[in-house]
Design an enzyme around this catalytic site. Structure first.
Site, mmCIF file in Angstrom:
data_model
loop_
_atom_site.group_PDB
_atom_site.id
_atom_site.type_symbol
_atom_site.label_atom_id
_atom_site.label_comp_id
_atom_site.label_asym_id
_atom_site.label_seq_id
_atom_site.Cartn_x
_atom_site.Cartn_y
_atom_site.Cartn_z
ATOM 1 N N HIS A 1 3.525 3.233 7.992
ATOM 2 C CA HIS A 1 3.622 3.034 6.346
ATOM 3 C C HIS A 1 2.039 3.214 6.108
ATOM 4 O O HIS A 1 1.205 2.262 5.822
ATOM 5 C CB HIS A 1 3.733 1.635 6.109
ATOM 6 C CG HIS A 1 4.033 1.347 4.559
ATOM 7 N ND1 HIS A 1 2.999 0.942 3.732
ATOM 8 C CD2 HIS A 1 5.431 1.325 3.953
ATOM 9 C CE1 HIS A 1 3.673 0.795 2.628
ATOM 10 N NE2 HIS A 1 5.091 1.149 2.680
ATOM 11 N N GLY B 1 4.142 -3.146 -0.100
ATOM 12 C CA GLY B 1 4.570 -3.698 -1.281
ATOM 13 C C GLY B 1 5.195 -5.286 -0.853
ATOM 14 O O GLY B 1 4.964 -6.170 -1.546
ATOM 15 N N VAL B 2 6.218 -5.134 0.092
ATOM 16 C CA VAL B 2 6.991 -6.247 0.361
ATOM 17 C C VAL B 2 6.271 -7.260 0.998
ATOM 18 O O VAL B 2 6.347 -8.534 0.808
ATOM 19 C CB VAL B 2 8.315 -5.831 1.193
ATOM 20 C CG1 VAL B 2 7.800 -5.420 2.560
ATOM 21 C CG2 VAL B 2 9.378 -7.033 1.334
ATOM 22 N N GLU C 1 5.200 -11.032 -0.337
ATOM 23 C CA GLU C 1 5.345 -12.187 0.765
ATOM 24 C C GLU C 1 4.165 -12.992 0.728
ATOM 25 O O GLU C 1 4.243 -14.369 0.672
ATOM 26 C CB GLU C 1 5.763 -11.760 2.090
ATOM 27 C CG GLU C 1 5.906 -12.821 3.034
ATOM 28 C CD GLU C 1 7.047 -13.916 2.609
ATOM 29 O OE1 GLU C 1 6.788 -15.050 3.263
ATOM 30 O OE2 GLU C 1 7.931 -13.535 1.992
#
Length: 157
Positions: A38, A47-48, A52
């Site tokens: 990534h 982004g996740v 979080e």
């Protein structure tokens, strides 16, 4: 940040129970296998994981507001926006504010910054429930101590 254990908050910078706000810091690791995919040649924080981190920041805020009497569990993420890249080695600062608490739910708004640059934001809804297990509560107390949760905001038995 300890990505392997999903502990994304390094330290609480400020917790204001009266104003129902929190500011936290999270040092994005310089090296981690997550950046290999990534993205190859252009590593950025997913982004996740930014979402979080905002949820965890909001969760610590809610634990303080609720005096550790109930545990917030992620229910809904709304209006999540990724506004820029967060790169390995950068310091992510997140602030969150309680917008609503009641009827077994709480809503926060959170924003993540690198320096003064806004990188992400979201409105996050949590379900509020009793701690599911006494051992889990002990673990949360230990984590609170580790990240600098203000002792005056901790309930004393």
């Amino acid at each position: 940040m300890n990505l392997d254990y999903f502990q994304l908050i390094d330290r609480i910078v400020d917790l204001d129970i009266a104003k129902q706000t929190i500011v936290v810091e999270a040092q994005v690791p310089q090296q981690h296998t997550i950046f290999e995919g990534h993205f190859p040649g252009f590593p950025i924080m997913p982004g996740v994981l930014l979402t979080e981190a905002m949820a965890q920041s909001s969760g610590w805020l809610l634990l303080g507001v609720l005096k550790f009497e109930r545990m917030p569990f992620l229910a809904i993420v709304k209006e999540a926006k990724m506004r820029g890249f967060v790169s390995p080695g950068q310091l992510l600062t997140i602030d969150a504010k309680v917008e609503h608490e009641g009827s077994g739910f709480a809503v926060t708004k959170a924003k993540g910054y690198v320096g003064k640059d806004l990188k992400c934001s979201a409105e996050i809804t949590f379900g509020l429930a009793p701690f599911p297990d006494p051992a889990f509560r002990v673990h949360m107390d230990a984590m609170a101590h580790k990240i600098g949760f203000p002792l005056q905001a901790m309930p004393h038995d």
